[in-house]
Design a protein around this motif. Structure first.
Motif, PDB file in Angstrom:
ATOM      1  N   ASN A  82       0.846  -1.195   0.000  1.00  0.00           N
ATOM      2  CA  ASN A  82       0.000   0.000   0.000  1.00  0.00           C
ATOM      3  C   ASN A  82       0.888   1.254   0.000  1.00  0.00           C
ATOM      4  N   PRO A  83       0.866   2.046  -1.086  1.00  0.00           N
ATOM      5  CA  PRO A  83       1.711   3.245  -1.168  1.00  0.00           C
ATOM      6  C   PRO A  83       1.507   4.242  -0.026  1.00  0.00           C
ATOM      7  N   ASN A  84       0.350   4.210   0.622  1.00  0.00           N
ATOM      8  CA  ASN A  84       0.112   5.110   1.758  1.00  0.00           C
ATOM      9  C   ASN A  84       0.995   4.785   2.955  1.00  0.00           C
ATOM     10  N   ASN A  85       1.565   3.592   2.984  1.00  0.00           N
ATOM     11  CA  ASN A  85       2.412   3.165   4.097  1.00  0.00           C
ATOM     12  C   ASN A  85       3.900   3.337   3.811  1.00  0.00           C
ATOM     13  N   TRP A  86       4.246   3.746   2.614  1.00  0.00           N
ATOM     14  CA  TRP A  86       5.650   3.830   2.222  1.00  0.00           C
ATOM     15  C   TRP A  86       6.311   5.084   2.766  1.00  0.00           C
ATOM     16  N   GLY A  87       7.562   4.939   3.169  1.00  0.00           N
ATOM     17  CA  GLY A  87       8.368   6.088   3.552  1.00  0.00           C
ATOM     18  C   GLY A  87       8.885   6.796   2.306  1.00  0.00           C
ATOM     19  N   MET A  88       9.568   7.900   2.510  1.00  0.00           N
ATOM     20  CA  MET A  88      10.062   8.702   1.390  1.00  0.00           C
ATOM     21  C   MET A  88      11.014   7.908   0.496  1.00  0.00           C
ATOM     22  N   ALA A  89      11.975   7.219   1.097  1.00  0.00           N
ATOM     23  CA  ALA A  89      12.958   6.471   0.310  1.00  0.00           C
ATOM     24  C   ALA A  89      12.294   5.335  -0.465  1.00  0.00           C
ATOM     25  N   LYS A  90      11.392   4.609   0.180  1.00  0.00           N
ATOM     26  CA  LYS A  90      10.709   3.513  -0.519  1.00  0.00           C
ATOM     27  C   LYS A  90       9.854   4.058  -1.655  1.00  0.00           C
ATOM     28  N   SER A  91       9.177   5.173  -1.437  1.00  0.00           N
ATOM     29  CA  SER A  91       8.367   5.778  -2.493  1.00  0.00           C
ATOM     30  C   SER A  91       9.234   6.132  -3.699  1.00  0.00           C
ATOM     31  N   MET A  92      10.410   6.685  -3.426  1.00  0.00           N
ATOM     32  CA  MET A  92      11.323   7.048  -4.504  1.00  0.00           C
ATOM     33  C   MET A  92      11.791   5.804  -5.259  1.00  0.00           C
ATOM     34  N   MET A  93      12.162   4.766  -4.525  1.00  0.00           N
ATOM     35  CA  MET A  93      12.652   3.535  -5.151  1.00  0.00           C
ATOM     36  C   MET A  93      11.542   2.824  -5.931  1.00  0.00           C
ATOM     37  N   MET A  94      10.348   2.789  -5.395  1.00  0.00           N
ATOM     38  CA  MET A  94       9.235   2.154  -6.105  1.00  0.00           C
ATOM     39  C   MET A  94       8.891   2.949  -7.363  1.00  0.00           C
ATOM     40  N   GLY A  95       8.984   4.280  -7.269  1.00  0.00           N
ATOM     41  CA  GLY A  95       8.776   5.117  -8.454  1.00  0.00           C
ATOM     42  C   GLY A  95       9.819   4.840  -9.525  1.00  0.00           C
TER      43      GLY A  95
END
Length: 153
Positions: A82-95
């Motif tokens: 769930n993207p709502n649970n991702w931290g900044m670094a994980k969001s960047m890496m998943m992007g």
């Protein structure tokens, strides 16, 4: 173990159900970047590890902890994807992964991160575009003290 120690401040002998839930449902989803199928088996791996610790007498409550992981098994995968649970670094890496970037290629990943940061900065600067050839963070290390002045004071 690292997350339990660094976020819950507990050693294996002091682990309890609350700590397991916190790490598996909050820390892991925020921090670990991986494909969704990894998280489908995450609970099984954690249960095996807890059983190992119990068999070696490193922990005394392994059966209680295994039961806890079994109860939250499906929630782990759901929370981690769930993207709502991702931290900044994980969001960047998943992007980066979603953009087709090979995250194991350091140069490719750095270009992606630099371009995303420049994009965010340009949005924040109301259309004032910072050229990609100019690194706005050059010379700023992770422990450098900086001073920020906002336009509104």
């Amino acid at each position: 173990m690292d997350f339990m120690h660094n976020y819950e401040y507990v050693r294996p002998k002091d682990w309890n159900s609350y700590n397991i839930k916190e790490v598996c449902l909050n820390i892991v989803p925020r921090k670990i970047t991986s494909d969704s199928e990894i998280f489908e088996n995450y609970g099984a791996v954690i249960r095996q590890f807890i059983n190992f610790l119990g068999n070696k007498d490193y922990i005394k409550n392994s059966s209680e902890l295994v039961k806890t992981v079994t109860l939250i098994d499906k929630e782990i995968a759901s929370a981690a994807n769930n993207p709502n649970n991702w931290g900044m670094a994980k969001s960047m890496m998943m992007g980066a992964q979603e953009s087709g970037i090979d995250v194991s290629n350091e140069e490719e990943l750095q270009k992606f991160i630099f371009s995303k940061n420049a994009e965010l900065l340009s949005k924040e600067n109301q259309g004032k575009v910072i050229p990609l050839s100019q690194d706005p963070f050059k010379g700023i290390g992770r422990n450098h003290k900086i001073t920020v002045k906002y336009e509104n004071g």
